[in-house]
Scaffold this motif. Structure first.
Motif, PDB file in Angstrom:
ATOM      1  N   LEU A 158     -16.271  -5.749   5.741  1.00 44.94           N
ATOM      2  CA  LEU A 158     -17.519  -6.493   5.586  1.00 44.94           C
ATOM      3  C   LEU A 158     -17.995  -6.339   4.146  1.00 44.94           C
ATOM      4  N   GLU A 159     -18.553  -7.386   3.577  1.00 45.62           N
ATOM      5  CA  GLU A 159     -19.076  -7.323   2.216  1.00 45.62           C
ATOM      6  C   GLU A 159     -20.531  -6.864   2.276  1.00 45.62           C
ATOM      7  N   GLN A 160     -20.702  -5.569   2.533  1.00 43.28           N
ATOM      8  CA  GLN A 160     -22.018  -4.958   2.616  1.00 43.28           C
ATOM      9  C   GLN A 160     -21.977  -3.606   1.918  1.00 43.28           C
ATOM     10  N   LYS A 161     -23.162  -3.032   1.683  1.00 42.52           N
ATOM     11  CA  LYS A 161     -23.194  -1.711   1.059  1.00 42.52           C
ATOM     12  C   LYS A 161     -22.489  -0.682   1.931  1.00 42.52           C
ATOM     13  N   HIS A 162     -22.776  -0.706   3.225  1.00 40.89           N
ATOM     14  CA  HIS A 162     -22.106   0.172   4.173  1.00 40.89           C
ATOM     15  C   HIS A 162     -21.058  -0.662   4.900  1.00 40.89           C
ATOM     16  N   ALA A 163     -19.785  -0.317   4.772  1.00 41.94           N
ATOM     17  CA  ALA A 163     -18.758  -1.172   5.368  1.00 41.94           C
ATOM     18  C   ALA A 163     -17.511  -0.369   5.720  1.00 41.94           C
ATOM     19  N   PRO A 164     -16.875  -0.697   6.835  1.00 37.81           N
ATOM     20  CA  PRO A 164     -15.556  -0.123   7.104  1.00 37.81           C
ATOM     21  C   PRO A 164     -14.559  -0.677   6.089  1.00 37.81           C
ATOM     22  N   VAL A 165     -13.552   0.125   5.763  1.00 40.33           N
ATOM     23  CA  VAL A 165     -12.598  -0.273   4.729  1.00 40.33           C
ATOM     24  C   VAL A 165     -11.172  -0.043   5.223  1.00 40.33           C
ATOM     25  N   PHE A 166     -10.290  -0.959   4.837  1.00 38.24           N
ATOM     26  CA  PHE A 166      -8.865  -0.871   5.170  1.00 38.24           C
ATOM     27  C   PHE A 166      -8.071  -0.735   3.884  1.00 38.24           C
ATOM     28  N   GLY A 167      -7.018   0.074   3.907  1.00 41.16           N
ATOM     29  CA  GLY A 167      -6.206   0.244   2.707  1.00 41.16           C
ATOM     30  C   GLY A 167      -4.730   0.332   3.026  1.00 41.16           C
ATOM     31  N   ALA A 168      -3.915  -0.012   2.039  1.00 36.53           N
ATOM     32  CA  ALA A 168      -2.462   0.083   2.172  1.00 36.53           C
ATOM     33  C   ALA A 168      -1.866   0.407   0.812  1.00 36.53           C
ATOM     34  N   SER A 169      -0.797   1.215   0.804  1.00 45.55           N
ATOM     35  CA  SER A 169      -0.101   1.582  -0.417  1.00 45.55           C
ATOM     36  C   SER A 169       1.397   1.529  -0.181  1.00 45.55           C
ATOM     37  N   ILE A 170       2.131   1.210  -1.228  1.00 42.36           N
ATOM     38  CA  ILE A 170       3.588   1.205  -1.141  1.00 42.36           C
ATOM     39  C   ILE A 170       4.160   1.514  -2.515  1.00 42.36           C
ATOM     40  N   GLY A 171       5.271   2.253  -2.540  1.00 37.65           N
ATOM     41  CA  GLY A 171       5.873   2.603  -3.815  1.00 37.65           C
ATOM     42  C   GLY A 171       7.062   3.511  -3.628  1.00 37.65           C
ATOM     43  N   TYR A 172       7.279   4.350  -4.634  1.00 42.07           N
ATOM     44  CA  TYR A 172       8.422   5.264  -4.624  1.00 42.07           C
ATOM     45  C   TYR A 172       7.927   6.651  -4.993  1.00 42.07           C
ATOM     46  N   GLY A 173       8.310   7.652  -4.172  1.00 42.04           N
ATOM     47  CA  GLY A 173       7.932   9.029  -4.442  1.00 42.04           C
ATOM     48  C   GLY A 173       9.035   9.742  -5.209  1.00 42.04           C
ATOM     49  N   ILE A 174       8.726  10.179  -6.423  1.00 38.95           N
ATOM     50  CA  ILE A 174       9.697  10.880  -7.260  1.00 38.95           C
ATOM     51  C   ILE A 174       9.659  12.368  -6.935  1.00 38.95           C
ATOM     52  N   ALA A 175      10.824  12.954  -6.608  1.00 34.26           N
ATOM     53  CA  ALA A 175      10.895  14.374  -6.282  1.00 34.26           C
ATOM     54  C   ALA A 175      10.720  15.223  -7.534  1.00 34.26           C
ATOM     55  N   MET A 176      10.016  16.358  -7.376  1.00 35.94           N
ATOM     56  CA  MET A 176       9.763  17.257  -8.501  1.00 35.94           C
ATOM     57  C   MET A 176      10.668  18.484  -8.465  1.00 35.94           C
ATOM     58  N   SER A 177      11.804  18.370  -7.782  1.00 34.60           N
ATOM     59  CA  SER A 177      12.769  19.462  -7.717  1.00 34.60           C
ATOM     60  C   SER A 177      14.167  18.890  -7.550  1.00 34.60           C
ATOM     61  N   LYS A 178      15.169  19.621  -8.035  1.00 37.61           N
ATOM     62  CA  LYS A 178      16.557  19.170  -7.892  1.00 37.61           C
ATOM     63  C   LYS A 178      17.117  19.449  -6.510  1.00 37.61           C
TER      64      LYS A 178
END
Length: 245
Positions: A158-178
């Motif tokens: 909803l376009e209001q000050k108080h509103a429920p929000v939906f989100g999505a993310s996608i990408g690649y996770g780079i490992a920090m160890s061998k």
């Protein structure tokens, strides 16, 4: 008694000589005219057609003179221009929760994500952008750390000050160890967002995240230990705090 009536009539006539004003009601409606009478309880206005209207003082939000109204109207385009230029935004998210890896115990999960993008799409406060972060998974003696390179969408339902929000993310996770490698990363969010102003918002959401990886495992075959990497899927759940600025 006659003197009192004359005095009231004189006051009313004096008030009608006030310059034209605009009465702003709490409903958003505006009435242009001259104030005939006002006190702490009531405001009486005569419009340009000569009709008189009475409004409770509690329903009147503001009274603008012509000069003040003109100054407000001149300032509005400047404010709109400033708002229009503030489309770039930064999104900071800090989260914590639980992570699950098949064939291993459950563990703790912590994350920080930093993204840059647009906070306005049309007339909506929709964030679309991308960035990096840190995701740590702590499962007893085993620790897995990833740097996600991701694209993200955060949209209030909803376009209001108080509103429920939906989100999505996608990408690649780079490992920090061998000792393990990264892979596909994806996430879903659902929660609440409060719009402080056109530029700034805060929120609290629940998240679910998925991270592919190949981790080292040791298998014993005929008394001999063999080490190799096998595909695993990290699944994490939790909550995070979000800040748009």
């Amino acid at each position: 008694m006659k003197n009192r009536i004359v005095l009231i009539a004189f006051l009313l006539l004096t008030c009608t000589c006030v310059y034209a004003e605009t009465i702003v009601l709490r409903t958003g409606a505006r009435v242009r005219g001259s104030i005939v009478f006002q006190n702490e309880e009531v405001v009486i206005v005569r419009d340009e057609g000569g009709a008189r209207f009475q409004y409770p003082r509690a329903d009147v939000e503001n009274i603008l003179t012509d000069d003040a109204l003109e100054a407000t109207q001149e300032a509005q385009p400047e404010e709109q221009e400033k708002t229009a230029t503030k489309k770039a935004s930064v999104l900071l998210e800090v989260g914590a929760g639980t992570v699950y890896l098949p064939r291993e115990k459950m563990g703790a999960f912590a994350s920080v994500d930093f993204m840059v993008g647009s906070h306005h799409i049309g007339e909506r406060h929709i964030f679309i952008g991308g960035g990096i972060g840190y995701h740590g998974m702590f499962m007893g003696a085993n620790k897995y750390h990833f740097v996600p390179i991701q694209a993200a969408l955060r949209m209030p339902i909803l376009e209001q000050k108080h509103a429920p929000v939906f989100g999505a993310s996608i990408g690649y996770g780079i490992a920090m160890s061998k000792s393990y490698t990264g892979g596909l990363y994806a996430g879903l969010d659902l929660g609440y967002r409060y719009q402080l102003n056109p530029k700034t918002a805060i929120g609290a959401v629940f998240f679910a995240r998925f991270q592919q990886a190949k981790v080292e495992v040791v298998e014993t075959v005929e008394g001999h230990d063999y080490t190799h990497k096998t595909g695993r899927n990290f699944i994490s759940f939790g909550a995070k705090f979000t800040l748009y600025f």
